[in-house]
Design a protein around this motif. Sequence first.
Motif, PDB file in Angstrom:
ATOM      1  N   PRO A 174      -0.178   9.815 -12.082  1.00 42.87           N
ATOM      2  CA  PRO A 174       0.182   8.750 -11.131  1.00 42.87           C
ATOM      3  C   PRO A 174      -0.974   8.288 -10.254  1.00 42.87           C
ATOM      4  N   GLU A 175      -1.794   9.251  -9.753  1.00 48.58           N
ATOM      5  CA  GLU A 175      -2.885   8.850  -8.877  1.00 48.58           C
ATOM      6  C   GLU A 175      -3.917   8.004  -9.611  1.00 48.58           C
ATOM      7  N   GLU A 176      -4.106   8.270 -10.895  1.00 54.30           N
ATOM      8  CA  GLU A 176      -5.042   7.471 -11.688  1.00 54.30           C
ATOM      9  C   GLU A 176      -4.514   6.060 -11.873  1.00 54.30           C
ATOM     10  N   VAL A 177      -3.207   5.929 -12.073  1.00 56.61           N
ATOM     11  CA  VAL A 177      -2.600   4.613 -12.255  1.00 56.61           C
ATOM     12  C   VAL A 177      -2.770   3.769 -11.000  1.00 56.61           C
ATOM     13  N   VAL A 178      -2.563   4.394  -9.839  1.00 61.35           N
ATOM     14  CA  VAL A 178      -2.675   3.654  -8.585  1.00 61.35           C
ATOM     15  C   VAL A 178      -4.120   3.255  -8.318  1.00 61.35           C
ATOM     16  N   ARG A 179      -5.058   4.175  -8.556  1.00 60.75           N
ATOM     17  CA  ARG A 179      -6.468   3.864  -8.290  1.00 60.75           C
ATOM     18  C   ARG A 179      -6.944   2.669  -9.115  1.00 60.75           C
ATOM     19  N   SER A 180      -6.483   2.589 -10.350  1.00 58.04           N
ATOM     20  CA  SER A 180      -6.926   1.507 -11.231  1.00 58.04           C
ATOM     21  C   SER A 180      -5.772   0.550 -11.521  1.00 58.04           C
ATOM     22  N   PHE A 181      -4.946   0.295 -10.521  1.00 61.98           N
ATOM     23  CA  PHE A 181      -3.724  -0.481 -10.697  1.00 61.98           C
ATOM     24  C   PHE A 181      -4.034  -1.856 -11.281  1.00 61.98           C
ATOM     25  N   ASP A 182      -3.429  -2.157 -12.442  1.00 57.41           N
ATOM     26  CA  ASP A 182      -3.670  -3.432 -13.102  1.00 57.41           C
ATOM     27  C   ASP A 182      -2.370  -4.173 -13.407  1.00 57.41           C
ATOM     28  N   GLY A 183      -1.308  -3.804 -12.694  1.00 59.32           N
ATOM     29  CA  GLY A 183      -0.028  -4.481 -12.885  1.00 59.32           C
ATOM     30  C   GLY A 183       0.126  -5.652 -11.929  1.00 59.32           C
ATOM     31  N   GLU A 184       1.368  -6.116 -11.771  1.00 58.55           N
ATOM     32  CA  GLU A 184       1.673  -7.219 -10.867  1.00 58.55           C
ATOM     33  C   GLU A 184       1.988  -6.647  -9.482  1.00 58.55           C
ATOM     34  N   LEU A 185       1.213  -7.080  -8.500  1.00 60.41           N
ATOM     35  CA  LEU A 185       1.322  -6.562  -7.145  1.00 60.41           C
ATOM     36  C   LEU A 185       1.772  -7.681  -6.216  1.00 60.41           C
ATOM     37  N   GLY A 186       2.929  -7.501  -5.588  1.00 57.11           N
ATOM     38  CA  GLY A 186       3.483  -8.524  -4.716  1.00 57.11           C
ATOM     39  C   GLY A 186       3.085  -8.322  -3.262  1.00 57.11           C
ATOM     40  N   VAL A 187       2.793  -9.416  -2.575  1.00 56.82           N
ATOM     41  CA  VAL A 187       2.441  -9.385  -1.154  1.00 56.82           C
ATOM     42  C   VAL A 187       3.086 -10.573  -0.461  1.00 56.82           C
ATOM     43  N   ILE A 188       3.170 -10.497   0.865  1.00 57.17           N
ATOM     44  CA  ILE A 188       3.673 -11.619   1.650  1.00 57.17           C
ATOM     45  C   ILE A 188       2.553 -12.630   1.829  1.00 57.17           C
ATOM     46  N   ALA A 189       2.826 -13.874   1.517  1.00 58.05           N
ATOM     47  CA  ALA A 189       1.822 -14.924   1.659  1.00 58.05           C
ATOM     48  C   ALA A 189       1.400 -15.066   3.112  1.00 58.05           C
ATOM     49  N   GLY A 190       0.105 -15.265   3.343  1.00 58.03           N
ATOM     50  CA  GLY A 190      -0.398 -15.462   4.695  1.00 58.03           C
ATOM     51  C   GLY A 190      -0.445 -14.212   5.537  1.00 58.03           C
ATOM     52  N   SER A 191      -0.322 -13.043   4.902  1.00 59.01           N
ATOM     53  CA  SER A 191      -0.409 -11.775   5.634  1.00 59.01           C
ATOM     54  C   SER A 191      -1.752 -11.124   5.338  1.00 59.01           C
ATOM     55  N   GLU A 194      -2.264  -9.803   1.766  1.00 64.24           N
ATOM     56  CA  GLU A 194      -2.698 -10.686   0.692  1.00 64.24           C
ATOM     57  C   GLU A 194      -4.205 -10.519   0.472  1.00 64.24           C
ATOM     58  N   TYR A 195      -4.957 -10.384   1.566  1.00 64.01           N
ATOM     59  CA  TYR A 195      -6.398 -10.171   1.464  1.00 64.01           C
ATOM     60  C   TYR A 195      -6.709  -8.745   1.023  1.00 64.01           C
ATOM     61  N   TYR A 196      -5.991  -7.772   1.589  1.00 60.98           N
ATOM     62  CA  TYR A 196      -6.211  -6.381   1.208  1.00 60.98           C
ATOM     63  C   TYR A 196      -5.974  -6.172  -0.288  1.00 60.98           C
ATOM     64  N   ALA A 197      -4.948  -6.813  -0.828  1.00 61.90           N
ATOM     65  CA  ALA A 197      -4.618  -6.637  -2.241  1.00 61.90           C
ATOM     66  C   ALA A 197      -5.768  -7.073  -3.135  1.00 61.90           C
ATOM     67  N   ARG A 198      -6.358  -8.211  -2.816  1.00 59.49           N
ATOM     68  CA  ARG A 198      -7.448  -8.725  -3.651  1.00 59.49           C
ATOM     69  C   ARG A 198      -8.711  -7.892  -3.481  1.00 59.49           C
ATOM     70  N   ALA A 199      -8.869  -7.241  -2.322  1.00 55.77           N
ATOM     71  CA  ALA A 199     -10.046  -6.416  -2.080  1.00 55.77           C
ATOM     72  C   ALA A 199      -9.898  -5.008  -2.642  1.00 55.77           C
ATOM     73  N   ASN A 200      -8.704  -4.414  -2.505  1.00 61.18           N
ATOM     74  CA  ASN A 200      -8.502  -3.012  -2.872  1.00 61.18           C
ATOM     75  C   ASN A 200      -8.004  -2.811  -4.293  1.00 61.18           C
ATOM     76  N   PHE A 201      -7.334  -3.809  -4.849  1.00 60.37           N
ATOM     77  CA  PHE A 201      -6.797  -3.701  -6.208  1.00 60.37           C
ATOM     78  C   PHE A 201      -7.322  -4.874  -7.034  1.00 60.37           C
ATOM     79  N   THR A 202      -8.588  -4.779  -7.373  1.00 52.97           N
ATOM     80  CA  THR A 202      -9.270  -5.910  -8.010  1.00 52.97           C
ATOM     81  C   THR A 202      -8.761  -6.198  -9.421  1.00 52.97           C
ATOM     82  N   LYS A 203      -8.113  -5.226 -10.048  1.00 55.71           N
ATOM     83  CA  LYS A 203      -7.591  -5.424 -11.405  1.00 55.71           C
ATOM     84  C   LYS A 203      -6.144  -5.931 -11.396  1.00 55.71           C
ATOM     85  N   ALA A 204      -5.510  -5.898 -10.231  1.00 53.91           N
ATOM     86  CA  ALA A 204      -4.090  -6.270 -10.146  1.00 53.91           C
ATOM     87  C   ALA A 204      -3.905  -7.774 -10.243  1.00 53.91           C
TER      88      ALA A 204
END
Length: 301
Positions: A174-191, A194-204
């Motif tokens: 599980p920890e490997e999946v999260v570190r290299s998360f490449d699935g669909e990641l949902g965020v609230i627009a304008g929060s 949204e920026y953290y997701a693109r910075a921390n999960f670059t493959k998502a």
Amino acid sequence: MLIKIGRESFFFSGLHSIMMNRRVLFLAAPILAVSPVAAATQPEQPEMPPGTTPLAGDIDEILARKSLVVAMPGFQSLPFFGGSNDRSQGIDADTSQQLADALGVQLVLDRSPSTFDGAVALIQQGRADIVVAKLSRTLNRARNISYSHPYARLSHALIINRVRFAVLSNGRQPEEVVRSFDGELGVIAGSSFEYYARANFTKAKVRTFLAWQELVAAVRDGRVDAAYRDDLEIKRLLHEDPSLSIVARSVTLTDLTDTIAIGVRRGSPHLLEFINLFLELSGRDKPMTADELVDRYLHKA
């Protein structure tokens, strides 16, 4: 890297240097760690609406006009803010009123923004003095606004659809999946997430939703793999709807923090100093954690 899963401990080597000295803890709600936040692209400076006159000056101008204009989104995010325009509720609503009282002026709440970034835009445009709305401190926003000392410190977290996560895992830990998360990641627009997701999960594959309730429904139904927000919101979600744990699991990222502060219009150093002193004298200079907020507000609800 020491990773704790239940009562067992394992050491992992050969990871990129940015991942070293990270601690990952799996419990009933698994806890993992990923790389630090990178700077995200700064949104364009919002323009003033036609016919709008910006507010002027620092604290002296607030005292002269006898009103403190506070930007706060119109949606609900209790225990921080909620209620209606006429009767706002929550920690941030109380703080706003107390700040106005301390200044000896009238509180004017502007709850027209539909997003956190929309609330920030109001002070960037000079249409509000401060934002008191569970506002995350980010480097991007700090280019255009000032921040008070933080009054809450939360961790980043995920709520993940169990079936979709099993498909993504494909036999991996599980920890490997999260570190290299490449699935669909949902965020609230304008929060901030949204920026953290693109910075921390670059493959998502990042998908934005206008409302948290819509995003949670998408996780429950398996339309997205996971939702990304702070650990308070995940804890509150599972507290209010325990049945969600049947179809989803929670993950807390222990070394990624979301510090919450009051946003202040740039060029208002006296107001910023006043707010920081207010936080100190009212005992709010020690940031509250998600667990403290849950114990203080949610368990009493």
